[in-house]
Design a protein around this motif. Structure first.
Motif, PDB file in Angstrom:
ATOM      1  N   ASP A 171       0.715  -1.257  -0.067  1.00 40.78           N
ATOM      2  CA  ASP A 171       0.082  -0.126  -0.075  1.00 40.78           C
ATOM      3  C   ASP A 171       0.846   1.164   0.057  1.00 40.78           C
ATOM      4  N   VAL A 172       1.963   1.355   0.790  1.00 42.23           N
ATOM      5  CA  VAL A 172       3.004   2.364   1.059  1.00 42.23           C
ATOM      6  C   VAL A 172       3.421   2.962  -0.530  1.00 42.23           C
ATOM      7  N   VAL A 173       3.961   1.609  -0.942  1.00 46.38           N
ATOM      8  CA  VAL A 173       4.586   1.924  -2.739  1.00 46.38           C
ATOM      9  C   VAL A 173       3.488   2.263  -3.569  1.00 46.38           C
ATOM     10  N   ASP A 174       2.201   1.692  -3.550  1.00 44.66           N
ATOM     11  CA  ASP A 174       1.144   2.321  -4.135  1.00 44.66           C
ATOM     12  C   ASP A 174       0.885   3.643  -4.238  1.00 44.66           C
ATOM     13  N   ILE A 175       0.735   4.046  -3.155  1.00 49.04           N
ATOM     14  CA  ILE A 175       0.440   5.621  -2.253  1.00 49.04           C
ATOM     15  C   ILE A 175       1.552   6.420  -3.002  1.00 49.04           C
ATOM     16  N   ALA A 176       3.078   5.753  -2.973  1.00 50.35           N
ATOM     17  CA  ALA A 176       4.084   6.729  -3.182  1.00 50.35           C
ATOM     18  C   ALA A 176       3.999   6.924  -5.048  1.00 50.35           C
ATOM     19  N   GLU A 177       3.652   5.889  -5.679  1.00 49.89           N
ATOM     20  CA  GLU A 177       3.729   6.023  -7.060  1.00 49.89           C
ATOM     21  C   GLU A 177       2.430   6.903  -7.538  1.00 49.89           C
ATOM     22  N   GLN A 178       1.241   6.829  -7.054  1.00 49.80           N
ATOM     23  CA  GLN A 178       0.437   7.844  -7.510  1.00 49.80           C
ATOM     24  C   GLN A 178       0.481   9.065  -7.163  1.00 49.80           C
ATOM     25  N   VAL A 179       1.066   9.531  -5.662  1.00 51.62           N
ATOM     26  CA  VAL A 179       1.387  10.872  -5.466  1.00 51.62           C
ATOM     27  C   VAL A 179       2.474  11.140  -6.554  1.00 51.62           C
ATOM     28  N   ALA A 180       3.808  10.476  -6.677  1.00 51.15           N
ATOM     29  CA  ALA A 180       4.802  11.092  -7.403  1.00 51.15           C
ATOM     30  C   ALA A 180       4.183  11.339  -8.880  1.00 51.15           C
ATOM     31  N   HIS A 186      10.094  22.934  -6.353  1.00 49.75           N
ATOM     32  CA  HIS A 186       9.513  21.672  -6.501  1.00 49.75           C
ATOM     33  C   HIS A 186       9.951  20.578  -5.599  1.00 49.75           C
ATOM     34  N   ARG A 187      11.287  20.798  -5.237  1.00 43.67           N
ATOM     35  CA  ARG A 187      12.201  19.703  -4.442  1.00 43.67           C
ATOM     36  C   ARG A 187      11.764  19.702  -2.950  1.00 43.67           C
ATOM     37  N   SER A 188      11.101  20.809  -2.746  1.00 39.75           N
ATOM     38  CA  SER A 188      10.448  21.100  -1.327  1.00 39.75           C
ATOM     39  C   SER A 188       9.212  20.078  -1.073  1.00 39.75           C
ATOM     40  N   ASP A 189       8.751  20.066  -2.160  1.00 40.08           N
ATOM     41  CA  ASP A 189       7.412  19.047  -2.128  1.00 40.08           C
ATOM     42  C   ASP A 189       7.809  17.654  -1.935  1.00 40.08           C
ATOM     43  N   LEU A 190       9.113  17.221  -2.641  1.00 37.73           N
ATOM     44  CA  LEU A 190       9.644  15.856  -2.740  1.00 37.73           C
ATOM     45  C   LEU A 190       9.843  15.838  -1.383  1.00 37.73           C
ATOM     46  N   TYR A 191      10.698  16.605  -0.379  1.00 37.93           N
ATOM     47  CA  TYR A 191      11.011  16.519   0.816  1.00 37.93           C
ATOM     48  C   TYR A 191       9.639  16.301   1.611  1.00 37.93           C
ATOM     49  N   SER A 192       8.600  17.034   1.651  1.00 36.94           N
ATOM     50  CA  SER A 192       7.407  16.602   2.377  1.00 36.94           C
ATOM     51  C   SER A 192       6.901  15.314   2.125  1.00 36.94           C
ATOM     52  N   LEU A 193       7.113  14.912   0.666  1.00 39.34           N
ATOM     53  CA  LEU A 193       6.495  13.525   0.379  1.00 39.34           C
ATOM     54  C   LEU A 193       7.334  12.482   1.025  1.00 39.34           C
ATOM     55  N   THR A 198       9.105  12.814 -11.473  1.00 43.11           N
ATOM     56  CA  THR A 198       9.310  11.875 -12.579  1.00 43.11           C
ATOM     57  C   THR A 198      10.568  11.019 -12.312  1.00 43.11           C
ATOM     58  N   ASP A 199      11.600  11.204 -11.956  1.00 48.72           N
ATOM     59  CA  ASP A 199      12.774  10.603 -11.628  1.00 48.72           C
ATOM     60  C   ASP A 199      12.362   9.802 -10.355  1.00 48.72           C
ATOM     61  N   LEU A 200      11.782  10.199  -9.539  1.00 48.16           N
ATOM     62  CA  LEU A 200      11.219   9.394  -8.199  1.00 48.16           C
ATOM     63  C   LEU A 200      10.461   8.358  -8.653  1.00 48.16           C
ATOM     64  N   LEU A 201       9.436   8.544  -9.361  1.00 52.71           N
ATOM     65  CA  LEU A 201       8.351   7.624  -9.905  1.00 52.71           C
ATOM     66  C   LEU A 201       9.155   6.603 -10.493  1.00 52.71           C
ATOM     67  N   ARG A 202      10.026   6.682 -11.276  1.00 55.03           N
ATOM     68  CA  ARG A 202      10.800   5.645 -11.769  1.00 55.03           C
ATOM     69  C   ARG A 202      11.513   4.732 -10.893  1.00 55.03           C
ATOM     70  N   ARG A 203      12.148   5.590  -9.788  1.00 57.32           N
ATOM     71  CA  ARG A 203      12.873   4.656  -8.638  1.00 57.32           C
ATOM     72  C   ARG A 203      11.736   3.733  -7.869  1.00 57.32           C
ATOM     73  N   ILE A 204      10.912   4.361  -7.598  1.00 54.93           N
ATOM     74  CA  ILE A 204       9.809   3.587  -6.813  1.00 54.93           C
ATOM     75  C   ILE A 204       9.299   2.564  -7.452  1.00 54.93           C
ATOM     76  N   THR A 205       9.035   2.918  -8.917  1.00 59.84           N
ATOM     77  CA  THR A 205       8.383   1.745  -9.734  1.00 59.84           C
ATOM     78  C   THR A 205       9.291   0.525  -9.670  1.00 59.84           C
ATOM     79  N   GLY A 206      10.476   0.788  -9.691  1.00 59.92           N
ATOM     80  CA  GLY A 206      11.508  -0.186  -9.823  1.00 59.92           C
ATOM     81  C   GLY A 206      11.617  -1.027  -8.613  1.00 59.92           C
ATOM     82  N   ALA A 207      11.362  -0.164  -7.511  1.00 57.05           N
ATOM     83  CA  ALA A 207      11.485  -0.752  -6.098  1.00 57.05           C
ATOM     84  C   ALA A 207      10.330  -1.719  -5.745  1.00 57.05           C
TER      85      ALA A 207
END
Length: 752
Positions: free
Chosen positions: A117-126, A200-207, A272-281
Motif C-alpha cells: 500500500d505504501v508503494v502504491d500511494i508513493a507511485e500515485q502521489v509522485a 518543487h524539491r520542497s514538495d519532494l522532501y515533504s513527500l 518523474t525521476d522519483l516515480l521511476r525509482r519507486i516503480t523499480g522498487a
C-alpha cells in the motif's frame, strides 16, 4: 453558519465534514446541477483586519483558485468553482468518499501501512506531483491530511490552491502575529524552515516525510515540541526505515532517504525521476510478500499498568548522530543532540508501578479526549471559568479510569492549574501545579520536559504571589535541568532564563537582571532572528530594567527599536506594537521630553480607541500617560480633568479598589495638590491609602507610599504634628515589612 446556508443561490451547505487552519469544509449540494460537492470556506478575517490585506487576499484567492481549477489529473482533487458570498471566500470541489492518510494510520492504530500500500500511494502521489510540477506549481504543504485514498484505491492530493495561497500571502503569519513559515512542522523542508527559496524539491522532501510516516508509523522527527522537530529537519539525519521494520525493501528505503536530503540538490531531480525509482522498487520480489508481514506488538510487562499493553518501541525517531564524547563546540551551531529528553549515557529513572485497575469501557477514553479538547477550546476563547470546570471534571474521570499518575490525568490537572491561574486564583493554581509536578516526577522522572514545564509554572505563580525568593530558587533549579538535558540554546532553556531575569529584577538585583536579559536577547536573535517575537519580548524586558536602573536614554533607544520591529513584523496597530510605543512615551517623559511624549500618547489613545474602544483598560492606560505628561508641562487643569475622567471610568469598569483605579485616584490627588487644593487632595490620598491597606496590607510598599503622600499633604496644610506622627509610623511599618513584594500597580505605570 447554519446547516442549510445557501451560497450564491446555488450551493447548499448541509454538513460540516472538516475544519483546519484555513477554514471549514462542508458537504453540499450544487442545486443547479443536482450533484454532491465539497465546499471549502476560508476563515473570515473580521472587521479589524487591514483593508489592504483583505483586498490582496481576495485577488490572490481568485488567482490561485483559477490555478487549482486548471489542474486536470486523476491524482488531484477537481475544483469546480470558486467565489465570494457575503464576504466569505469559498472553493467548490469534487466530493471525495474515502480516508486521508492520517485517518488511515489512526484506523490502523498508528501501525505502519502494508508496504505494498505504501508503494502504491508513493507511485500515485509522485505521478500527480510530476504533473503539477510541470505546470510550475508547488504545493508547499504536503502532509498526510492532504492526501486522500478513495474506496477504489485512487489517491488524490488536496488543497493545492489553498496551500499556495497561504504561503504566498503569509496568511498564517499575518493572522497569528508569529511570523512563522507556512507549513506543518513534521513535514516542512529545511529550506522552508530557514525561509530560503522553495521549489518543487520542497514538495519532494515533504513527500519523503509522508512516506516515512506511513511506512514506519511515525514521522522522521517525531519529537516533543515544534522547535525540536524543525531543528531535526534541519540538522539531524533520519534513522533508516529498516531500523523500524525490516520488511521494507532496501531500494525503497534509499529512495525515501534521498527525498529527505537536507539540501535540494541532493534529492531526486524531479517527481518523474522519483516515480521511476519507486516503480523499480515495487517490482522487486520482496515487495510482493509485504502484506503478510507480522506487526504483533510485544507483550506488556506484567507489572506495568493496563494502558501500556500493546505499546511498542521504535517509532520515535531521534536522529543518528554519534554519542557525545566531549561537550559540543558552541561555535558549531545547533545540532539535533538536544532534542532527546535526557542526556546520552544517563540511566532512565526506575519505573513507577501504579496499582492495577480494570481497563475502561471502549469509547470512554475517546470521549474524555474530546471533552479535554473542548476545554482547551474554551481557554483559547478566553472563557477560563468554563474551561476550568471542564478540565476538573475530565481530571476526576481520568483519575477514576486511569489512575492519579497516568499522563492523561496529569495533563488534565495541569490544565486545571492553567485555568485557575488565568482566573486569578493563584494559590489554588500553585497547589495544582505542585500535584502535577510530583506525579510527573514519579512517572516520567524529575528532568523530563513535562515535569520541568509544570515546575516552571509553579515558579511563575510564586512570582504572581509575590514570593520572588522561592520563584528564583525554582527557576534556577529548572534552568540547570534544562541546560543539562536539552542545552543552553534550546527555546525552553531560554524561556526559563528570560523568566529568571524578570524575577531577578523583582528581587532588586537589577544589574544581574539586565545582564541575563541581554544574554537571552542575544541568543534568541542569533537562533530565531532579531525580529522574532520572542527576541523582542526579551529586549522589551531589557529596556524595562534599563529604566529601573535610571538609564532612560538607553531604555528609550531599546523601546523604540522594539516598537519599530514589531510594527514591521506585526503591523502598526498590533497590541504588542502599541505596548512598546507606550513605553517609548514613558521614557520620553522620564527624560523631560514631555512635549514629544504628549503627542505620542495622543496618537496612542486614538489607536487604542479604534482597536479596543474607549473603555478598554489599554485605552485608559494611554489616557493616563497623557494626563501625567500634561501635568509635567504645568497644564494642571487639563491634567486634573483627564485624571478624574479616567478614574471614573476605571472605577465603573474595573472596580473602586482595582490597582489601576487607585493609580488614577492618586493622580487626581497630585493634580489637586499642584493647584493648591490641599484639603481635597488629602481626602483623595486617604482613600487610596485605606484601599491599599485593605487590599495589599499595611506594610506593602504601595500602601506605605500612599501614607507618605498623606503625610506630605498634612504638612502642606500646616498640620505638622500629625504629619510627623504619620512619617514615624510609616518608617516603623517599613522596617516590619522589609522583603520582596509584588507591585500591584504594574511595572509600566508612570507616577506623577
Amino acid at each position: 453558519m447554519g446547516d442549510t446556508r445557501l451560497l450564491q443561490g446555488r450551493y447548499r451547505l448541509e454538513e460540516l465534514i472538516g475544519r483546519g487552519g484555513m477554514g471549514e469544509v462542508w458537504r453540499a449540494t450544487d442545486e443547479s446541477l443536482g450533484r454532491r460537492v465539497a465546499v471549502k470556506c476560508l476563515k473570515p478575517l473580521g472587521p479589524q483586519a487591514d483593508r489592504t490585506f483583505v483586498t490582496v487576499l481576495r485577488e490572490r484567492f481568485r488567482r490561485e483558485a483559477r490555478v487549482a481549477a486548471a489542474l486536470q489529473h486523476r491524482g488531484i482533487t477537481v475544483v469546480h468553482d470558486f467565489g465570494e458570498s457575503d464576504g466569505l471566500l469559498y472553493l467548490v470541489m469534487e466530493l471525495l468518499e474515502g480516508r486521508n492518510l492520517s485517518q488511515l494510520l489512526e484506523d490502523n492504530k498508528q501501525h505502519p501501512l502494508p508496504v505494498h500500500d505504501v508503494v502504491d500511494i508513493a507511485e500515485q502521489v509522485a505521478d500527480a506531483l510530476a504533473h503539477t510540477h510541470r505546470q510550475g506549481i508547488v504545493h508547499r504543504d504536503l502532509k498526510p491530511a492532504n492526501i486522500m485514498r478513495l474506496g477504489d484505491g485512487t489517491v488524490k492530493i488536496c488543497d493545492f490552491g489553498i496551500a499556495r495561497l497561504g504561503a504566498d500571502i503569509g496568511f498564517t503569519a499575518r493572522l497569528t502575529g508569529t511570523g512563522v513559515a507556512m507549513g506543518t512542522p513534521h513535514y516542512m523542508s529545511p529550506e522552508q524552515i530557514s525561509g530560503g527559496h522553495v521549489d518543487h524539491r520542497s514538495d519532494l522532501y515533504s513527500l519523503g516525510c509522508v512516506l516515512y510516516e506511513i511506512a514506519t508509523g511515525a514521522p522522521p522527527f517525531d519529537l516533543d515540541d515544534a522547535w525540536a522537530v524543525l531543528v531535526g529537519h534541519r540538522d539531524t539525519p533520519p534513522q533508516p526505515l529498516r531500523s523500524h521494520r525490516a520488511d521494507v525493501p532496501e531500494s525503497f528505503e534509499r529512495a525515501v532517504l534521498d527525498l529527505l536530503a537536507k539540501t535540494p540538490d541532493q534529492r531526486p531531480a524531479d517527481a518523474t525521476d522519483l516515480l521511476r525509482r519507486i516503480t523499480g522498487a515495487a517490482r522487486r520480489p520482496s515487495a510482493a510478500t509485504l502484506l503478510h508481514a507480522s506487526r504483533a506488538p510485544a507483550p506488556a510487562h506484567p507489572h506495568l499498568p493496563w494502558w501500556t499493553r500493546g505499546m511498542t518501541t521504535g517509532h520515535k525517531a531521534v536522529g543518528t548522530a554519534p554519542p557525545l564524547t566531549a561537550p559540543p563546540d558552541p561555535s558549531a551551531g545547533l545540532t539535533g543532540e538536544w532534542t532527546t529528553s535526557r542526556p546520552r549515557g544517563t540511566a532512565l529513572p526506575p519505573p513507577h508501578t501504579p496499582p492495577q485497575r480494570p481497563a475502561p469501557r471502549p469509547g470512554v477514553l475517546a470521549h474524555l479526549a474530546g471533552r479535554h479538547g473542548a476545554g482547551l477550546s474554551l481557554g483559547r476563547l478566553g472563557r477560563w471559568e468554563e474551561a476550568g470546570e471542564v478540565h476538573r471534571a475530565v481530571a476526576a474521570e481520568r483519575e477514576h479510569a486511569l489512575g492519579p499518575d497516568h499522563p492523561d490525568t496529569l495533563t488534565s490537572r495541569y490544565e486545571v492549574g492553567v485555568a485557575l491561574n488565568r482566573t486569578g486564583r493563584d494559590a489554588d493554581a500553585l497547589r495544582e501545579f505542585g500535584r502535577v509536578t510530583e506525579g510527573r516526577a514519579r512517572v516520567l522522572g524529575p528532568d523530563h520536559p513535562d515535569t520541568l514545564t509544570a515546575r516552571q509554572e509553579m515558579a511563575y505563580v510564586l512570582g504572581r504571589l509575590g514570593r520572588h525568593v522561592e520563584a528564583h530558587q525554582v527557576y534556577t533549579s529548572v534552568l540547570d535541568a534544562r541546560t543539562r538535558t536539552v542545552g543552553a540554546d534550546h527555546p525552553d532553556t531560554l524561556r526559563c532564563r528570560h523568566n529568571l531575569a524578570f524575577t531577578l529584577g523583582r528581587l532588586g538585583r537589577l544589574e544581574e537582571s539586565c545582564r541575563t536579559a541581554q544574554d537571552v536577547a542575544a541568543a534568541r536573535a542569533r537562533l530565531l532572528g532579531p525580529e522574532h517575537p520572542d527576541t523582542l519580548v526579551t529586549r522589551y524586558e531589557v529596556a524595562y530594567t534599563l529604566g529601573q536602573l535610571g538609564r532612560w536614554t538607553d531604555a528609550l533607544h531599546t523601546y523604540r527599536e522594539v516598537a519599530e520591529a514589531r510594527a514591521r513584523a506585526l503591523g502598526a496597530g498590533h497590541p504588542d506594537t502599541l505596548a512598546a510605543r507606550y513605553e517609548v512615551g514613558t521614557s520620553l517623559g522620564r527624560l523631560g521630553r514631555s512635549h514629544e511624549a504628549l503627542e505620542l500618547y495622543r496618537d496612542l489613545v486614538g489607536a487604542r480607541t479604534r482597536a479596543h474602544g474607549p473603555d478598554h483598560p489599554e485605552t485608559l492606560r494611554a489616557r493616563h500617560g497623557l494626563g501625567v505628561n500634561l501635568g509635567r508641562l504645568g497644564r494642571w487643569q487639563e491634567a486634573l480633568a483627564e485624571a478624574r475622567d479616567v478614574c471614573a471610568i476605571r472605577e465603573r469598569v474595573l472596580g473602586p479598589d482595582h490597582p489601576d483605579t487607585l493609580v488614577s485616584r492618586r493622580e487626581v490627588a497630585v493634580g489637586l495638590g499642584w493647584l493648591g487644593r490641599w484639603a481635597e487632595a488629602l481626602s483623595s490620598y486617604r482613600r487610596v491609602a485605606e484601599a491599599r491597606d485593605r487590599v495589599l496590607g499595611t506594610t506593602h510598599p504601595d500602601a506605605l507610599t500612599s501614607r507618605n503622600d498623606e503625610a506630605h499633604c498634612l504638612q502642606q496644610l500646616g498640620r505638622q504634628a500629625e504629619a510627623v506622627d504619620l512619617y514615624r509610623r510609616v518608617a516603623e511599618l517599613r522596617r516590619l515589612g522589609s522583603g520582596p513584594w509584588k507591585t500591584e500597580a504594574g511595572a509600566c505605570y508612570e507616577g506623577a
